[in-house]
Design a protein around this motif. Structure first.
Motif, PDB file in Angstrom:
ATOM      1  N   HIS A  60      47.314  40.311 -55.941  1.00 58.36           N
ATOM      2  CA  HIS A  60      47.065  41.694 -56.344  1.00 58.36           C
ATOM      3  C   HIS A  60      46.928  41.746 -57.860  1.00 58.36           C
ATOM      4  O   HIS A  60      47.800  41.255 -58.579  1.00 58.36           O
ATOM      5  CB  HIS A  60      48.219  42.604 -55.913  1.00 58.36           C
ATOM      6  CG  HIS A  60      48.225  42.890 -54.440  1.00 58.36           C
ATOM      7  ND1 HIS A  60      48.821  42.072 -53.525  1.00 58.36           N
ATOM      8  CD2 HIS A  60      47.691  43.934 -53.738  1.00 58.36           C
ATOM      9  CE1 HIS A  60      48.661  42.575 -52.302  1.00 58.36           C
ATOM     10  NE2 HIS A  60      47.980  43.710 -52.402  1.00 58.36           N
ATOM     11  N   HIS A  75      39.279  43.575 -51.974  1.00 62.80           N
ATOM     12  CA  HIS A  75      39.142  45.014 -51.761  1.00 62.80           C
ATOM     13  C   HIS A  75      39.965  45.774 -52.795  1.00 62.80           C
ATOM     14  O   HIS A  75      40.777  45.184 -53.508  1.00 62.80           O
ATOM     15  CB  HIS A  75      39.529  45.395 -50.328  1.00 62.80           C
ATOM     16  CG  HIS A  75      40.962  45.151 -49.981  1.00 62.80           C
ATOM     17  ND1 HIS A  75      41.383  44.100 -49.200  1.00 62.80           N
ATOM     18  CD2 HIS A  75      42.083  45.827 -50.320  1.00 62.80           C
ATOM     19  CE1 HIS A  75      42.694  44.137 -49.076  1.00 62.80           C
ATOM     20  NE2 HIS A  75      43.158  45.180 -49.748  1.00 62.80           N
ATOM     21  N   GLU A 118      42.519  49.101 -53.641  1.00 65.39           N
ATOM     22  CA  GLU A 118      43.515  49.930 -52.973  1.00 65.39           C
ATOM     23  C   GLU A 118      44.448  50.554 -54.001  1.00 65.39           C
ATOM     24  O   GLU A 118      44.472  50.145 -55.166  1.00 65.39           O
ATOM     25  CB  GLU A 118      44.309  49.099 -51.958  1.00 65.39           C
ATOM     26  CG  GLU A 118      45.059  47.938 -52.596  1.00 65.39           C
ATOM     27  CD  GLU A 118      45.697  47.006 -51.554  1.00 65.39           C
ATOM     28  OE1 GLU A 118      45.235  46.970 -50.404  1.00 65.39           O
ATOM     29  OE2 GLU A 118      46.670  46.310 -51.913  1.00 65.39           O
ATOM     30  N   GLU A 152      42.889  43.510 -54.369  1.00 66.33           N
ATOM     31  CA  GLU A 152      43.558  42.465 -53.588  1.00 66.33           C
ATOM     32  C   GLU A 152      42.546  41.372 -53.309  1.00 66.33           C
ATOM     33  O   GLU A 152      41.519  41.603 -52.671  1.00 66.33           O
ATOM     34  CB  GLU A 152      44.140  43.020 -52.282  1.00 66.33           C
ATOM     35  CG  GLU A 152      44.878  41.922 -51.516  1.00 66.33           C
ATOM     36  CD  GLU A 152      45.555  42.403 -50.231  1.00 66.33           C
ATOM     37  OE1 GLU A 152      46.059  43.542 -50.196  1.00 66.33           O
ATOM     38  OE2 GLU A 152      45.555  41.617 -49.255  1.00 66.33           O
TER      39      GLU A 152
HETATM   40 MN    MN Z   1      47.492  44.896 -50.650  1.00 69.68          MN
END
Ligand code: MN
Ligand code: ZN
Length: 476
Positions: free
Chosen positions: A14, A126, A128, A154
């Motif tokens: 992350h 992606h 988030e 991520e």
């Molecule tokens: Mn995540």
């Protein structure tokens, strides 16, 4: 025993995106986490009823740049999903993420592991929203929502890692890429880069993937190696005693040097994913994606510096570590055509000046342009100033700025290369030192340096030492 098992790892990382504001609201995205708790909150990121998300374009901008830096496909259409779970750091009871249609997928990160360039495949990346932070003190838990709703990337790799050196090499390169493209400072100690490692073992030659353990809470580069070593040994012990490694999530405790089970496969959560009803599909244009293409990567520059410019490996690593420094160096080489001197004028002379004046290395704030430093190197290469005097010029540029030629003239640093004038000085030096001349002629040849030194002194340091050498040789 240990060399009978191969370790197979994949990474989920992350990375906090360095946008000014949060992902879906106008609150400040406090990437440093130094502010007082709950300062950067609003009805949206506190999940008050009726507050709706508004996507921050800068988040998409930076995520696309990161995707390009990882040589990924950037999808023109991606979809936000709602991942439901309850936890006190998450006031809405769900996280907005991307499950089935991520913004970025299928890429490659190349990294140097030892002397070898290795390629690690990126499965997907992606975007988030992050959760808040829980602070446990005594028997109380405090909630800080400054981070709630901050944008994250991520990044999920394929299981391509076979050693802790692979993992660390990849993470160091990933950190450089994030800084290079401007998406994040990716500072692990500040929680801007957090890494979970999926680990399984198998006998060499086996192609199956055995049950994997997901290791979480690894907070520094140095902890990664320890966590991997420990998990590798733990799994071997289980298999060697006839057991089977259970698929589970474990938390690493670096102080204790051990991990403990957090969650097994049986109690895996059902997140009830469904398309986020408050956000339409994210559609970006080909032009938007292409405008964010990233040219050379740090590893391309690093390899070029070693293979073409013949720099030392360490210098190549330093000069390619940041875009600002690397661009400055490239420009200097372009102007001087001298890769080695350009390197040493930066890594020895300039770095020493930054250090001596207690400044952090930053090329954006320099008081002079790269062309002035290039001019210094050119003057040295043309024998118009000595390398000793060049340092004086660079220090003056560093402290007060200005123009190289003007500084050279004001400080009378230009070497005299007028043969006639130098010859007069040389003849006078020899005439003033008849004893030494006699000794030299009777075989004491190391006196030659004395004559050159006297000539330099007589010319107040401005005579060209190479020319003095020629002239003295001629006369003697
Ligand atoms: Mn995540
Ligand atoms: Zn907010």
């Amino acid at each position: 025993m240990e060399n009978q098992y191969e370790i197979v790892m994949g990474l989920e990382t992350h990375v906090r995106i360095k946008s000014e504001t949060k992902m879906f609201c106008a609150c400040r995205n406090a990437v440093e986490l130094a502010d007082e708790p709950n300062l950067h909150t609003c009805p949206y990121c506190m999940a008050f009823p009726g507050a709706l998300p508004v996507l921050n374009e800068r988040v998409i901008d930076l995520a696309v740049r990161a995707g390009q830096a990882m040589r990924c496909t950037v999808n023109e259409t991606s979809i936000f999903d709602r991942k439901s779970y309850f936890y006190p750091d998450n006031p809405s009871g769900f996280q907005i993420t991307q499950l089935y249609h991520p913004i970025v997928q299928h890429g490659i990160v190349r990294a140097l592991v030892g002397d070898e360039v290795k390629s690690f495949k990126i499965e997907r990346m992606h975007i988030e929203a992050d959760a808040g932070k829980l602070i446990h003190s005594g028997n109380k838990t405090l909630c800080d929502y400054n981070r709630a709703g901050s944008p994250l990337m991520e990044i999920v790799t394929e299981p391509d890692f076979r050693s802790k050196e692979d993992v660390i090499g990849y993470l160091e390169e990933l950190q450089k890429l994030m800084r290079w493209c401007g998406a994040s400072d990716a500072d692990m100690e500040k929680g801007q880069l957090r890494c979970d490692v999926n680990i399984s073992i198998r006998k060499p030659g086996e192609t199956i993937l055995n049950n994997r353990v997901e290791l979480k809470n690894i907070n520094s580069f140095s902890a990664i190696g320890r966590a991997i070593d420990n998990e590798y040994k733990r799994q071997i012990k289980i298999v060697e005693t006839g057991g089977k490694v259970p698929q589970e999530t474990r938390g690493w405790d670096d102080e204790k040097g051990m991990s403990s089970s957090q969650r097994s496969k049986e109690d895996a959560m059902d997140y009830r994913y469904f398309p986020e009803p408050d956000l339409p599909p994210l559609v970006i244009s080909k032009e938007f994606i292409e405008a964010r293409a990233i040219g050379d990567l740090p590893i391309d520059r690093r390899l070029k510096y070693v293979n073409e410019y013949k720099l030392q490996a360490d210098d190549a690593r330093i000069l390619s570590a940041s875009r600002e420094l690397s661009d400055f160096y490239e420009e200097l080489v372009k102007l001087t055509n001298d890769a080695k001197k350009s390197c040493s004028y930066i890594t020895t002379i300039l770095f020493t000046l930054f250090d001596a004046h207690g400044e952090t290395i930053s090329f954006a704030g320099l008081k002079f342009g790269v062309e002035e430093l290039a001019r210094v190197i050119t003057l040295v290469n043309k024998d118009e100033i000595s390398s000793t005097n060049a340092k004086i010029v660079v220090e003056e540029l560093f402290l007060n700025g200005g123009k190289t030629d003007a500084i050279v003239d004001t400080k009378k640093l230009r070497q005299v290369s007028d043969t006639g004038a130098l010859k007069v000085i040389a003849e006078k030096v020899l005439a003033d030192n008849p004893n030494q001349v006699a000794e030299y002629k009777s075989g004491k040849e190391n006196l030659f340096g004395f004559f050159v030194g006297q000539c330099m002194k007589a010319s107040a340091g401005q005579g060209n030492p190479k020319m003095f050498t020629e002239i003295l040789k001629g006369i003697l």
